[in-house]
Each structure stands twice: as C-alpha cells, then as structure tokens.
Design a protein around this motif. Structure first.
Motif, mmCIF file in Angstrom:
data_model
loop_
_atom_site.group_PDB
_atom_site.id
_atom_site.type_symbol
_atom_site.label_atom_id
_atom_site.label_comp_id
_atom_site.label_asym_id
_atom_site.label_seq_id
_atom_site.Cartn_x
_atom_site.Cartn_y
_atom_site.Cartn_z
ATOM 1 N N ARG A 108 4.133 26.248 -11.649
ATOM 2 C CA ARG A 108 3.091 26.851 -10.817
ATOM 3 C C ARG A 108 1.871 27.236 -11.636
ATOM 4 O O ARG A 108 0.737 26.868 -11.325
ATOM 5 C CB ARG A 108 3.631 28.110 -10.126
ATOM 6 N N LYS A 157 -1.798 25.286 -11.473
ATOM 7 C CA LYS A 157 -2.959 26.057 -11.045
ATOM 8 C C LYS A 157 -4.066 25.952 -12.088
ATOM 9 O O LYS A 157 -5.237 25.700 -11.762
ATOM 10 C CB LYS A 157 -2.542 27.518 -10.847
ATOM 11 N N ARG A 163 -5.674 22.582 -12.095
ATOM 12 C CA ARG A 163 -6.574 22.413 -10.949
ATOM 13 C C ARG A 163 -7.912 23.081 -11.193
ATOM 14 O O ARG A 163 -8.957 22.593 -10.807
ATOM 15 C CB ARG A 163 -5.921 23.000 -9.698
ATOM 16 N N GLU A 164 -7.874 24.225 -11.856
ATOM 17 C CA GLU A 164 -9.081 25.053 -11.917
ATOM 18 C C GLU A 164 -9.969 24.794 -13.129
ATOM 19 O O GLU A 164 -11.173 24.988 -13.057
ATOM 20 C CB GLU A 164 -8.679 26.532 -11.884
ATOM 21 N N VAL A 218 -0.955 23.180 -4.744
ATOM 22 C CA VAL A 218 -1.583 24.404 -5.232
ATOM 23 C C VAL A 218 -2.713 24.845 -4.311
ATOM 24 O O VAL A 218 -2.932 26.032 -4.103
ATOM 25 C CB VAL A 218 -2.140 24.270 -6.672
ATOM 26 N N GLN A 251 0.843 26.857 -2.990
ATOM 27 C CA GLN A 251 2.170 26.490 -3.477
ATOM 28 C C GLN A 251 3.269 26.991 -2.555
ATOM 29 O O GLN A 251 4.329 27.415 -2.999
ATOM 30 C CB GLN A 251 2.392 27.045 -4.893
#
Lengths: 207, 207
Positions: free
Chosen positions: A119, A123, A126-127, A182, A186
């Motif tokens: 997780r 995340k 993605r960011e 995400v 999630q």
DNA sequence: ATGTCAAGTGACAGTAACTCTCAAAAGGTG
DNA sequence: CACCTTTTGAGAGTTACTGTCACTTGACAT
C-alpha cells in the motif's frame, strides 16, 4: 529488557551469522525510517541525510544499502516469485494464461504477506514523479524476465516482437489495476481489478 | 551574403519578433550541441556545463530552456499532433480503431518531418536508463490525454479502468515497436512494425 | 532617434544526490 | 587471543539543479 540475543556464539540461531542479521536489521531500519519520514513530510522534502540520522547510520551506509534514494522505496524481490509462479504453470496451459495465472498468484502472495508495504509503496509511486519513472524501469526488467519465460514456452526468440507486446500489455494492465486501486483508496479487491484489466486484453481491447 | 534581416523594423518577416527568433535559435543551439556531445562521449559523461559552453550560453540559460538535462532529449510537441489526429477520426469508427489510426498518422507525420531526430532520440532513450524512466513519464502524460479523448467517444468517465487499460496497451505496444525498430538498426518499416503490434492486441494477445 | 519597460541572460551562491577513498571498528576463524 | 575480512563512518569532490540579482537587449511609444 529480557535478553533477545544472549551469549552463545557457537551457532547463530536462524542459520545466519550475526553479520547477516545486522545487515537485515540495518536495511529494515533505513527503510522504516524512510517510509515514516516520507509519510510525514513527503518524499522530495526528505533528504537522505535525514533518513540516515533517523535510522542511526551514516549517509554513506544508506547509499551502500540503496544505490539511489528511489531504491529505498522500490527495491523488491517480486521478480523471482513471479518467475517461479509462471514456470510452475502446467505446460498445456496457453502461454498467455500461464502468465496471467502466475502473475496473479505472485501478486496474491504479496498481498497476503506484505500488504502494508504494498500500500505505502504503491501510493508513493503514484504520487512522486521520480518514483513513477524509476518504477517503470523496474517493470522493464520484469518484462525481460517474463519475455524469457514466454519465449521458452512458445519456442519463439526472446526478442520476438509479438512476445514483447504480450508481456508489455499484461504488465501495463496490471500496473493500471494497481493505480486504479490506490486512486480508490485501496478499498476494492485488487485481484478482482486485475482480472478486469486482463479481460479487456483478452477481448482484444473491446470496450 | 545578401542581407537576410535588413533595417525595416516595422514587421518582422515570419510574423515573429527578433526576440522569438533568437529564442528558437538558442533552443536549437543547445539541443544540437547536446546531441553532438552525447553522440561523441555519451549522455552521462556530458555535464550540462559542457553543453552550455558548446552552445555558447551560460549554464543558467540551459536550465531556463530545459528544466532538466533529460528534457533536452525528450521535450517534444507530439501530443497535440496525436490528439488532433485522433479527434479527426470519423465518429462512426470504433474508439480503438480511431486511436490506432490517429496515433499511426501522427507517427507517420513525425517520420516524414523529423526522422533524424526521431532516430537519435529513440536510440538515446533505449540506451540511457535515466531517459527510459523519464520517457515513460512522458508516455503517462500522453496516456492521460488519450484517455480523455477515448472517454469522450465512449461516454465513459475519464478514469475508467477499462479505458485506461486500452490506452496503456496501445501505447505500450507502440513503444515496443519503436524499441524493436532501434534494436534492428532502424532499418525496418516502423509503421509496419506498429501494425504488427496492434494486431497482437486486436487478437486478444494470441500468439 | 530616444527613453522606458519588459524579457532574457549570466554570474554567483546554495542544496542535495550521489561517488570515491581511507582509516577505524566489528564479526568470523584458527 | 591474534589475525583476517567485512562493514562502517568521515570527508572531499562531482553534478544536477534552484534562486537571486544586476546587467543587457529587444519592443514600443513618443
């Protein structure tokens, strides 16, 4: 404060010498410190020196364990798991199905054992743009590995264009599933999402 | 040595002021110097300062034109071309076919006008890890754009999972075609390769 | 032409991600 | 306990960037 590691120097408990155990500890310490700081203040706003301080090692040591700051987040051991899972599929199975199932099994294994880290990592990927790029690099390595496996199964050459496209599509689809996951906090079933994406590929991109 | 730009300060020839023209010149000078140096001594072995010197500008100026060294290689204007081409496809056409044709047309246009730069760039992207990663980033941006277009055509939301998968698969396939192309010395017909990859997708990844 | 304003440029200082080297410390081994 | 190898930390150096500021140079009105 009961003694965890006592005096007995004869045989290190789990088959590993003290040296090896310390290495693993240090690695974990750096990782944990990094994740905690990234969470609190963001990836870019966290210099490696600060991670080193928080993990109680020198900056040199951080770079010894992780060649780049990105690797602190991205280093993993998924590829061998995936490779084994795909190779373990029955030979009669169509190559694409084998990959599909192998990859899904591997991911399920990761979900079962490492969901927390998965997780956090997903995340961050993605960011943070830098991590996205580097992650794509890692995906390319997985692709090379899978191309090898698929090439064996089909008797085609490793650098066969069609083989590469199949692998790229499957990995790309999985990646999209993860990102979608995400994006929705999630909460959905990741394995289910992956099935949906692979179905799209199986249908020839029909919508 | 006939005077190209004479005295007449009224209206600059091609609709652009001297300022704009100089900007374009500088941009080109930096790019050309960079490509030349990269060719001769490699990407990593070429510091930005050296590029600046070769282009006869200050390092600050290089960074003003290109936010990162990678951008010197990767900055392009292909996305709008692609978007226009896809949007121009007839509405009756299936969304996937529209993307396929639009993307191919755009690429053909690039091949016709910019083939030299396309070759250099693709080669560098293939060879330099940092550029591969950054290039994947750029591809993600194209993906967002194409997702928007496809979402419009299908009435689905922009962040629809299936839409994303379709786009990811198409772009991934094109990327593989390009890489295959450079691997073979850029001698085969690129458009033909792209067709082969997209066919694989249309067949549902059948080999 | 010329003065005024905005845009572009270069010099400089500073940050942060690495890289390299070397000596000190700590684990493993007879 | 002594010896050897691995690991570590300290420090110096490189390079990609960032931000500031004074200076120059096109643009434009007078």
């Amino acid at each position: 404060m009961a003694s965890a590691q006592t005096s007995s120097p004869a045989h290190p408990g789990p088959g590993l010498g003290l040296r090896e155990r310390k290495k693993i500890q240090t690695r974990q310490a750096i990782r944990r410190a990094a994740y905690r700081l990234f969470e609190k203040q963001g990836y870019d706003a966290t210099p490696v020196d600060q991670i080193a301080e928080a993990a109680d090692v020198s900056p040199s040591t951080v770079f010894r364990y992780f060649p780049t700051k990105e690797d602190i987040v991205l280093t993993d051991e998924y590829d061998p798991v995936m490779e084994a899972a795909v190779r373990a599929r029955p030979a009669e199975e169509s190559p694409v199905e084998a990959i599909r199932h192998g990859v899904r099994e591997a991911l399920q294994h990761i979900i079962d054992t490492d969901i927390v880290e998965l997780r956090q990592r997903t995340k961050l990927v993605r960011e943070v743009p830098a991590l996205r790029g580097r992650s794509a690099e890692g995906q390319a390595e997985s692709a090379v590995m899978l191309c090898g496996v698929l090439a064996e199964r089909t008797g085609r050459p490793e650098d066969d264009l069609e083989v590469r496209v199949v692998i790229a599509a499957v990995l790309g689809a999985m990646q999209e599933a993860m990102m979608h996951w995400v994006d929705r906090g999630q909460t959905e079933d990741l394995a289910g999402l992956i099935d949906r994406t692979l179905d799209v590929l199986g249908r020839g991109l029909t919508l």
